[in-house]
Design an enzyme around this catalytic site. Structure first.
Site, PDB file in Angstrom:
ATOM      1  N   ARG A  19      34.554 -56.726  -9.184  1.00  0.00           N
ATOM      2  CA  ARG A  19      33.678 -55.606  -9.487  1.00  0.00           C
ATOM      3  C   ARG A  19      34.029 -54.400  -8.634  1.00  0.00           C
ATOM      4  O   ARG A  19      34.290 -54.539  -7.436  1.00  0.00           O
ATOM      5  CB  ARG A  19      32.224 -56.008  -9.224  1.00  0.00           C
ATOM      6  N   SER A 107      27.769 -55.363 -15.772  1.00  0.00           N
ATOM      7  CA  SER A 107      26.479 -56.028 -15.679  1.00  0.00           C
ATOM      8  C   SER A 107      25.338 -55.008 -15.612  1.00  0.00           C
ATOM      9  O   SER A 107      25.196 -54.173 -16.484  1.00  0.00           O
ATOM     10  CB  SER A 107      26.464 -56.984 -14.481  1.00  0.00           C
ATOM     11  N   HIS A 108      24.543 -55.064 -14.555  1.00  0.00           N
ATOM     12  CA  HIS A 108      23.364 -54.206 -14.408  1.00  0.00           C
ATOM     13  C   HIS A 108      23.622 -53.030 -13.464  1.00  0.00           C
ATOM     14  O   HIS A 108      22.690 -52.323 -13.085  1.00  0.00           O
ATOM     15  CB  HIS A 108      22.208 -55.039 -13.855  1.00  0.00           C
ATOM     16  N   LYS A 117      34.028 -60.923 -15.394  1.00  0.00           N
ATOM     17  CA  LYS A 117      33.492 -62.258 -15.179  1.00  0.00           C
ATOM     18  C   LYS A 117      34.450 -63.223 -15.860  1.00  0.00           C
ATOM     19  O   LYS A 117      34.827 -63.017 -17.015  1.00  0.00           O
ATOM     20  CB  LYS A 117      32.086 -62.393 -15.761  1.00  0.00           C
ATOM     21  N   ASP A 241      19.404 -56.945 -19.417  1.00  0.00           N
ATOM     22  CA  ASP A 241      20.235 -56.107 -18.554  1.00  0.00           C
ATOM     23  C   ASP A 241      21.431 -55.588 -19.352  1.00  0.00           C
ATOM     24  O   ASP A 241      21.534 -55.808 -20.562  1.00  0.00           O
ATOM     25  CB  ASP A 241      20.653 -56.855 -17.292  1.00  0.00           C
ATOM     26  N   ASP A 243      24.537 -56.337 -19.747  1.00  0.00           N
ATOM     27  CA  ASP A 243      25.443 -57.219 -20.486  1.00  0.00           C
ATOM     28  C   ASP A 243      24.743 -58.429 -21.084  1.00  0.00           C
ATOM     29  O   ASP A 243      25.390 -59.374 -21.527  1.00  0.00           O
ATOM     30  CB  ASP A 243      26.628 -57.646 -19.624  1.00  0.00           C
ATOM     31  N   ASP A 245      22.896 -60.983 -19.977  1.00  0.00           N
ATOM     32  CA  ASP A 245      22.779 -62.338 -19.423  1.00  0.00           C
ATOM     33  C   ASP A 245      21.550 -62.497 -18.529  1.00  0.00           C
ATOM     34  O   ASP A 245      21.320 -63.568 -17.980  1.00  0.00           O
ATOM     35  CB  ASP A 245      24.059 -62.757 -18.685  1.00  0.00           C
ATOM     36  N   ARG A 246      20.741 -61.428 -18.402  1.00  0.00           N
ATOM     37  CA  ARG A 246      19.504 -61.509 -17.624  1.00  0.00           C
ATOM     38  C   ARG A 246      18.346 -60.985 -18.451  1.00  0.00           C
ATOM     39  O   ARG A 246      18.482 -60.027 -19.199  1.00  0.00           O
ATOM     40  CB  ARG A 246      19.620 -60.700 -16.326  1.00  0.00           C
ATOM     41  N   HIS A 328      18.473 -64.496 -14.536  1.00  0.00           N
ATOM     42  CA  HIS A 328      19.492 -65.388 -15.099  1.00  0.00           C
ATOM     43  C   HIS A 328      18.802 -66.725 -15.389  1.00  0.00           C
ATOM     44  O   HIS A 328      18.283 -67.369 -14.468  1.00  0.00           O
ATOM     45  CB  HIS A 328      20.613 -65.637 -14.097  1.00  0.00           C
TER      46      HIS A 328
END
Length: 466
Positions: A19, A107-108, A117, A241, A243, A245-246, A328
């Site tokens: 990242r 992501s967020h 990832k 979020d 992407d 996944d949350r 998550h």
């Protein structure tokens, strides 16, 4: 084998993923090198196939293009599934039976951040393995090859699987906030096939995130969702979020339900079919959630924070469910066990139907303590581990605490508990506390301040006192 010495910013290799900040710590050319290094590391004379997906950030398509070129040049065949949420890429790896998968996503994080990832098989690729990639890049130890790229959408297959594997869903009125993230197109299409009334807000994928930051753990990012839920008198609000996944959840009165309580709520139906089933909570989770799972005849287990670490523990423990405060949620009951917010949302609706919708009542009865939010205390990268380790050693010598030290230090006494741990993704120390009363919570937060001060690290706790 191609050998060429390269340069790459060391800070982009984090504990769980890669990242960085575009054109500062992460360059497009780095994506090419990462692709080459990954394909070289998992090289197989029989040939390897890597599924690649990307989120909706403005830089993700270009990063994906460079990544795929690198993978191809080192012999990997690529299946490009295009833009979508991270769990769709995880699903694609299972559905297409690829050897590995890489998601281009920030992501967020803020719009100018991005990253990768990675999975090998159904296992996360993290920790030391990421450092191995860095070594391959720095030493330029690349295999040469001529991989091919195929473009294939799994959108409809994923949507179909989500619905088929979520059990019965009863009619509810739900507001869905995609935050202009990569789940937008999927959720917009998915809700058309659900019973009840559903409204999607901010469903257009826009890497500028014009309406709010795509992080549902921050209450300010849920303000629009809460307003819409109250305005329409809906049963529930669900947020994602950047992407997908949350998950974030709000009740019809606009109360934000944290990830650990959502996990405890979801545990009910799973435990009913599997008494004493192990249910994993991350170390930041509340005693309230832990105790709720016990009351439902489950076997709660605290584990290290981090989606890669939780997924690994899920497999080793045989657990069917795990959840983090961050939203998550990992379900292995009738699903694959990866963190999948769209699937978690559907299972939440199923569980609401099974319980005749008592999420609000469940939260009120479960959340009987007083807890702080997750507190991020800025700290230099080189200091955060040293400070936490020194506090950990000091606490172990004090008899007034019972401790859990699997990830930082979680110290429990007559007032409740507090946690101090070094973040694996940011330059900060994470703190949290939960007390039996408001006064107990204040005592615990002051203890955090005291122990940090004893290590010559000064943090003002007053904003978090109640």
């Amino acid at each position: 084998m191609d050998i060429k010495v390269n340069e790459i910013n060391h800070t982009i290799f984090r504990e769980y993923d890669i990242r960085g900040i575009i054109n500062k710590t992460l360059k497009y050319s780095d994506a090419f090198l990462i692709g080459r290094a990954f394909a070289s590391k998992i090289f197989n004379s029989q040939g390897i196939t890597v599924a690649v997906g990307r989120d909706g950030r403005l830089t993700s398509k270009m990063l994906s293009t460079h990544l795929i070129k690198g993978l191809n040049k080192s012999g990997a065949n690529v299946i490009d599934i295009g833009c979508g949420p991270t769990p769709m890429l995880y699903f694609a790896r299972e559905f297409l039976n690829s050897d590995a998968a890489i998601m281009v996503t920030g992501s967020h994080n803020p719009p100018d951040h991005n990253g990768f990832k990675i999975m090998i098989g159904s296992n996360s690729f993290f920790g030391k393995k990421l450092l191995d990639l860095k070594k391959i890049i720095l030493e330029g130890m690349f295999y040469n090859g001529k991989g091919k790229t195929t473009i294939k959408s799994v959108f409809e297959d994923y949507k179909k699987a989500l619905i088929e594997k979520s059990y019965e869903i009863k009619p509810f009125n739900v507001i869905w906030d995609c935050g202009n993230g990569s789940s937008g197109e999927l959720i917009t299409q998915l809700v058309k096939e659900l019973p009840g009334q559903h409204k999607v807000i901010f469903g257009e994928i826009d890497g500028n995130f014009p309406n709010h930051h795509p992080d549902p753990t921050e209450p300010k990012n849920l303000e629009s969702l809460i307003k819409e839920v109250k305005k329409t008198n809906s049963d529930l609000g669900i947020a994602f979020d950047g992407d997908g996944d949350r998950i974030g959840v709000v009740t019809k009165r606009g109360v934000i339900v944290p990830g650990d309580i959502v996990t405890a709520f979801l545990a009910g139906g799973i435990i009913k079919k599997n008494r004493r089933a192990p249910i994993i909570l991350d170390i930041k989770s509340s005693d309230s959630a832990f105790d709720s799972i016990k009351k439902q005849s489950g076997n709660p287990i605290f584990w290290k924070t981090g989606h890669s670490l939780i997924k690994e523990k899920l497999k080793k423990s045989g657990s069917l469910l795990a959840g983090e405060m961050s939203g998550h949620i990992f379900i292995r009951d009738n699903w694959y066990g990866f963190d999948d917010a769209p699937y978690s949302a559907l299972r939440l609706l199923h569980e609401c139907g099974r319980r005749n919708y008592d999420l609000e009542k469940f939260y009120e009865e479960t959340n009987i303590s007083f807890s702080s939010p997750e507190i991020r205390i800025d700290c230099k990268e080189i200091l955060k581990f040293k400070i936490v380790n020194k506090i950990k050693e000091k606490i172990k010598k004090i008899n007034m605490y019972s401790i859990i030290d699997i990830d930082g230090i979680r110290a429990k006494n007559k007032h409740g508990w507090w946690l101090i741990r070094p973040s694996n993704t940011q330059s900060c120390i994470i703190a949290r506390a939960e007390g039996k009363s408001k006064n107990d919570l204040n005592v615990l937060i002051k203890e955090i301040e005291k122990f940090l001060k004893e290590e010559n690290f000064y943090w003002n706790c007053k904003p978090y006192l109640i």
